[in-house]
Design a protein around this motif. Structure first.
Motif, short mmCIF file in Angstrom:
data_model
loop_
_atom_site.label_atom_id
_atom_site.label_comp_id
_atom_site.label_asym_id
_atom_site.label_seq_id
_atom_site.Cartn_x
_atom_site.Cartn_y
_atom_site.Cartn_z
N PHE A 249 -2.10 -9.26 1.66
CA PHE A 249 -2.37 -8.90 3.05
C PHE A 249 -1.09 -8.96 3.88
O PHE A 249 -0.79 -8.03 4.65
N ASP A 250 -0.32 -10.03 3.74
CA ASP A 250 0.92 -10.15 4.50
C ASP A 250 1.87 -9.00 4.21
O ASP A 250 2.46 -8.42 5.14
N LEU A 251 2.03 -8.65 2.94
CA LEU A 251 2.94 -7.57 2.59
C LEU A 251 2.39 -6.22 3.03
O LEU A 251 3.16 -5.34 3.45
N ALA A 252 1.08 -6.05 2.94
CA ALA A 252 0.48 -4.80 3.41
C ALA A 252 0.68 -4.62 4.91
O ALA A 252 0.93 -3.50 5.39
N GLN A 253 0.57 -5.69 5.65
CA GLN A 253 0.80 -5.63 7.09
C GLN A 253 2.23 -5.19 7.40
O GLN A 253 2.48 -4.50 8.41
N GLN A 254 3.16 -5.55 6.57
CA GLN A 254 4.56 -5.21 6.79
C GLN A 254 4.92 -3.80 6.31
O GLN A 254 5.73 -3.12 6.94
N PHE A 255 4.33 -3.37 5.19
CA PHE A 255 4.84 -2.17 4.53
C PHE A 255 3.84 -1.03 4.35
O PHE A 255 4.25 0.10 4.12
N VAL A 256 2.54 -1.32 4.42
CA VAL A 256 1.52 -0.28 4.22
C VAL A 256 1.13 0.31 5.56
O VAL A 256 0.81 -0.43 6.50
N ASP A 257 1.15 1.63 5.66
CA ASP A 257 0.95 2.30 6.94
C ASP A 257 -0.51 2.43 7.34
O ASP A 257 -0.84 2.41 8.53
N ASP A 258 -1.40 2.57 6.36
CA ASP A 258 -2.81 2.78 6.70
C ASP A 258 -3.67 2.43 5.49
O ASP A 258 -3.19 2.37 4.35
N VAL A 259 -4.95 2.21 5.76
CA VAL A 259 -5.96 2.01 4.71
C VAL A 259 -7.09 2.98 5.00
O VAL A 259 -7.60 3.02 6.13
N VAL A 260 -7.47 3.78 4.02
CA VAL A 260 -8.58 4.72 4.18
C VAL A 260 -9.64 4.46 3.13
O VAL A 260 -9.36 3.86 2.08
N LEU A 261 -10.86 4.89 3.42
CA LEU A 261 -12.00 4.66 2.54
C LEU A 261 -12.51 5.97 1.95
O LEU A 261 -12.48 7.01 2.61
N VAL A 262 -12.99 5.89 0.72
CA VAL A 262 -13.58 7.05 0.05
C VAL A 262 -14.98 6.69 -0.45
O VAL A 262 -15.25 5.55 -0.80
N SER A 263 -15.85 7.70 -0.48
CA SER A 263 -17.22 7.50 -0.92
C SER A 263 -17.31 7.58 -2.44
O SER A 263 -16.37 8.02 -3.12
N GLU A 264 -18.47 7.20 -2.97
CA GLU A 264 -18.70 7.33 -4.41
C GLU A 264 -18.60 8.79 -4.84
O GLU A 264 -18.00 9.11 -5.87
N GLN A 265 -19.15 9.68 -4.03
CA GLN A 265 -19.08 11.10 -4.37
C GLN A 265 -17.65 11.63 -4.32
O GLN A 265 -17.25 12.46 -5.14
N ASP A 266 -16.86 11.15 -3.38
CA ASP A 266 -15.45 11.53 -3.32
C ASP A 266 -14.75 11.18 -4.63
O ASP A 266 -13.98 11.97 -5.18
N ILE A 267 -15.02 9.97 -5.12
CA ILE A 267 -14.37 9.50 -6.34
C ILE A 267 -14.83 10.32 -7.55
O ILE A 267 -14.01 10.74 -8.38
N ILE A 268 -16.12 10.55 -7.65
CA ILE A 268 -16.66 11.33 -8.77
C ILE A 268 -16.05 12.74 -8.78
O ILE A 268 -15.63 13.25 -9.83
#
Length: 329
Positions: A249-268
């Motif tokens: 979490f600490d490193l993501a706060q520093q270096f990751v720009d965004d977090v997005v979510l995908v549905s089960e159908q998106d993954i399939i």
């Protein structure tokens, strides 16, 4: 706040490069037309961690973890314990088998049975339980049985090892604008993002992708601290830990720009699309592609994108069921 340095990532990369268990995976470039997208609309490149010997990226981090493990572990006097839904467990089992070490994998009941059998095939014990019992069981083994815990995502040596993947991305696509990385506990995306940003490519966006059924990093960002969740059933079991690690979490706060979510159908749909161009990718490993194809990431037009495909450990029977079910819909 947790810190990580480029020097440490470069050191870890040297460890990874010397390992016979890890390969420098290829980058499949300019695949947008094969995916049915208009030429020039977006430049899509695929980092094929699916082609690692263990079938996933996990051995990069595990190799660096073991290189920094106590002598009591490396000489076999202390057993190792970890928790995994599959890919880390497989890499753990393979690595221990190669070094003639003993260990236990605590596995959630939601993980496919064939993952359990594969790990046991290396001579490693598997204990199955609910996801909420994983850490309790690991702690019991550490306290009562004197085992050493190798964390499957929230470990600095592991994350530094994963940074080697980020360095390879910059070598293969130096002008990359956007990197999409699946996110479970967050170790891989933290390592890749840190390697890219600390190498000076600060204008490159790194986006973590999670299933809607297990949004631990997404919830952590909302809360401003590592979150504990109760994951819902998901075909991307490898992306469904019950909590986000503090280091990640600490490193993501520093270096990751965004977090997005995908549905089960998106993954399939992403698994099916990749299979259609000749790539076998497990559901967890296809989350980054799912985010792009489903339009979960904004402003990708004309950008140079790298998607990390993280694992190919899916049986023909599982893959056939995923694709056939999607066709029926």
């Amino acid at each position: 706040m947790t810190s990580i340095s480029l020097v440490d990532i470069l050191k870890a990369r040297e460890v990874v490069k010397k390992s016979r268990s890890v390969v420098r995976t290829p980058m499949l470039t300019n695949v947008q037309t094969r995916l049915g997208l208009e030429k020039g609309s977006v430049d899509i490149n695929l980092k094929l961690e699916t082609m690692q010997r263990s079938g996933s990226f996990k051995m990069r981090g595990l190799t660096n973890q073991l290189a920094n493990a106590p002598s009591s572990v490396l000489d076999g006097s202390r057993k190792l314990v970890t928790m995994s839904a599959g890919n880390y467990g497989r890499a753990f089992a393979q690595a221990l088998h190669e070094r003639n070490l003993k260990g236990v994998v605590c596995m959630p009941e939601t993980a496919p049975e064939n993952r359990c059998q594969l790990i046991q095939g290396y001579g490693i014990s598997v204990e199955r339980m609910t996801s909420t019992e994983l850490m309790t069981t690991v702690k019991r083994h550490v306290i009562e049985d004197g085992m050493t815990f190798l964390h499957p995502f929230d470990d600095m040596n592991l994350i530094q090892g994963y940074g080697s993947c980020g360095l390879e991305i910059l070598e293969d696509v130096p002008e990359v604008d956007l990197v999409l990385v699946c996110c479970g506990g967050g170790g891989l995306v933290a390592g890749i993002a840190a390697a890219i940003k600390l190498s000076g490519k600060t204008d490159c966006q790194v986006v973590a992708v999670e299933p809607e059924a297990a949004p631990s990093m997404y919830q952590s960002r909302l809360d401003g601290k590592p979150a504990t969740i109760t994951p819902k059933p998901t075909i991307a079991a490898g992306l469904a830990p019950p909590f986000t690690g503090g280091i990640c979490f600490d490193l993501a706060q520093q270096f990751v720009d965004d977090v997005v979510l995908v549905s089960e159908q998106d993954i399939i749909s992403a698994v099916e699309t990749l299979y259609g161009i000749g790539l076998v990718v497990e559901p967890s490993g296809a989350a980054g592609m799912a985010a792009l194809l489903a339009g979960r990431v904004d402003n990708v037009s004309s950008k140079r994108v790298v998607i990390v495909l993280t694992g190919s450990n899916v049986s023909p029977k599982e893959l056939d069921k995923l694709v056939s079910d999607n066709v029926k819909k």
